[in-house]
Design a protein around this motif. Structure first.
Motif, PDB file in Angstrom:
ATOM      1  N   ARG A  10      16.328  -1.752  -4.719  1.00 21.47           N
ATOM      2  CA  ARG A  10      15.184  -1.211  -5.443  1.00 21.47           C
ATOM      3  C   ARG A  10      15.294   0.303  -5.582  1.00 21.47           C
ATOM      4  O   ARG A  10      15.790   0.992  -4.699  1.00 21.47           O
ATOM      5  CB  ARG A  10      13.883  -1.570  -4.726  1.00 21.47           C
ATOM      6  CG  ARG A  10      13.632  -3.055  -4.716  1.00 21.47           C
ATOM      7  CD  ARG A  10      12.396  -3.366  -3.968  1.00 21.47           C
ATOM      8  NE  ARG A  10      12.652  -3.153  -2.536  1.00 21.47           N
ATOM      9  CZ  ARG A  10      11.801  -3.425  -1.570  1.00 21.47           C
ATOM     10  NH1 ARG A  10      10.617  -3.899  -1.858  1.00 21.47           N
ATOM     11  NH2 ARG A  10      12.110  -3.228  -0.313  1.00 21.47           N
ATOM     12  N   PRO A  12      12.922   3.557  -6.073  1.00 22.27           N
ATOM     13  CA  PRO A  12      11.522   3.983  -6.045  1.00 22.27           C
ATOM     14  C   PRO A  12      11.106   4.770  -7.285  1.00 22.27           C
ATOM     15  O   PRO A  12       9.935   4.782  -7.648  1.00 22.27           O
ATOM     16  CB  PRO A  12      11.419   4.862  -4.799  1.00 22.27           C
ATOM     17  CG  PRO A  12      12.705   4.769  -4.086  1.00 22.27           C
ATOM     18  CD  PRO A  12      13.688   4.090  -4.972  1.00 22.27           C
ATOM     19  N   ILE A  15       9.579   2.357 -10.193  1.00 23.66           N
ATOM     20  CA  ILE A  15       8.391   1.545  -9.951  1.00 23.66           C
ATOM     21  C   ILE A  15       7.232   2.106 -10.759  1.00 23.66           C
ATOM     22  O   ILE A  15       6.902   3.286 -10.661  1.00 23.66           O
ATOM     23  CB  ILE A  15       8.040   1.517  -8.450  1.00 23.66           C
ATOM     24  CG1 ILE A  15       9.169   0.859  -7.660  1.00 23.66           C
ATOM     25  CG2 ILE A  15       6.727   0.784  -8.230  1.00 23.66           C
ATOM     26  CD1 ILE A  15       8.975   0.907  -6.164  1.00 23.66           C
ATOM     27  N   ARG A  17       3.144   1.341 -11.954  1.00 24.76           N
ATOM     28  CA  ARG A  17       1.931   0.581 -11.671  1.00 24.76           C
ATOM     29  C   ARG A  17       1.464  -0.114 -12.951  1.00 24.76           C
ATOM     30  O   ARG A  17       1.506   0.460 -14.032  1.00 24.76           O
ATOM     31  CB  ARG A  17       0.845   1.505 -11.156  1.00 24.76           C
ATOM     32  CG  ARG A  17      -0.386   0.779 -10.698  1.00 24.76           C
ATOM     33  CD  ARG A  17      -1.336   1.749 -10.031  1.00 24.76           C
ATOM     34  NE  ARG A  17      -2.563   1.098  -9.666  1.00 24.76           N
ATOM     35  CZ  ARG A  17      -2.779   0.485  -8.528  1.00 24.76           C
ATOM     36  NH1 ARG A  17      -1.809   0.436  -7.634  1.00 24.76           N
ATOM     37  NH2 ARG A  17      -3.939  -0.086  -8.272  1.00 24.76           N
TER      38      ARG A  17
END
Length: 106
Positions: A10, A12, A15, A17
């Motif tokens: 992954r 960060p 990412i 929302r």
């Protein structure tokens, strides 16, 4: 523990929302079902109260439940509660005036 961090795929920075689509840009996303059911519930509950029709009062409770189930959490709850109370009072008053079981409307 550091072995898990090295093999973690992954990122960060990627990412994001989730933001629901706004209804200002696309008004077709707004569902009018709760408003229609709320209106129908109030009409049926008034018919149940004024005309002493038990089946109208029961349909009013049904419409109130559908309106509550399809509403969003951001909508006005006072109107929803008043619709519930009106439909419940229609059922109670129709059975207080005539406690006999409901006869079929046909």
């Amino acid at each position: 523990m550091s072995v898990n961090n090295v093999s973690d795929p992954r990122r960060p920075g990627k990412i994001l929302r989730y933001k629901p689509p706004s209804t200002e840009n696309n008004p077709t996303l707004e569902d009018p079902t709760p408003d229609y059911m709320n209106l129908l519930g109030m009409i049926f509950s008034m018919c149940g109260l004024m005309l002493k029709l038990k089946w109208c009062a029961w349909i009013a409770i049904y419409c109130s439940f559908i309106s509550f189930a399809n509403s969003r959490s951001s909508e006005d709850t006072k109107q929803m509660m008043s619709s519930f109370m009106l439909s419940i009072s229609a059922v109670v008053m129709s059975y207080l005036q005539n406690p006999q079981p409901m006869s079929p409307p046909w």
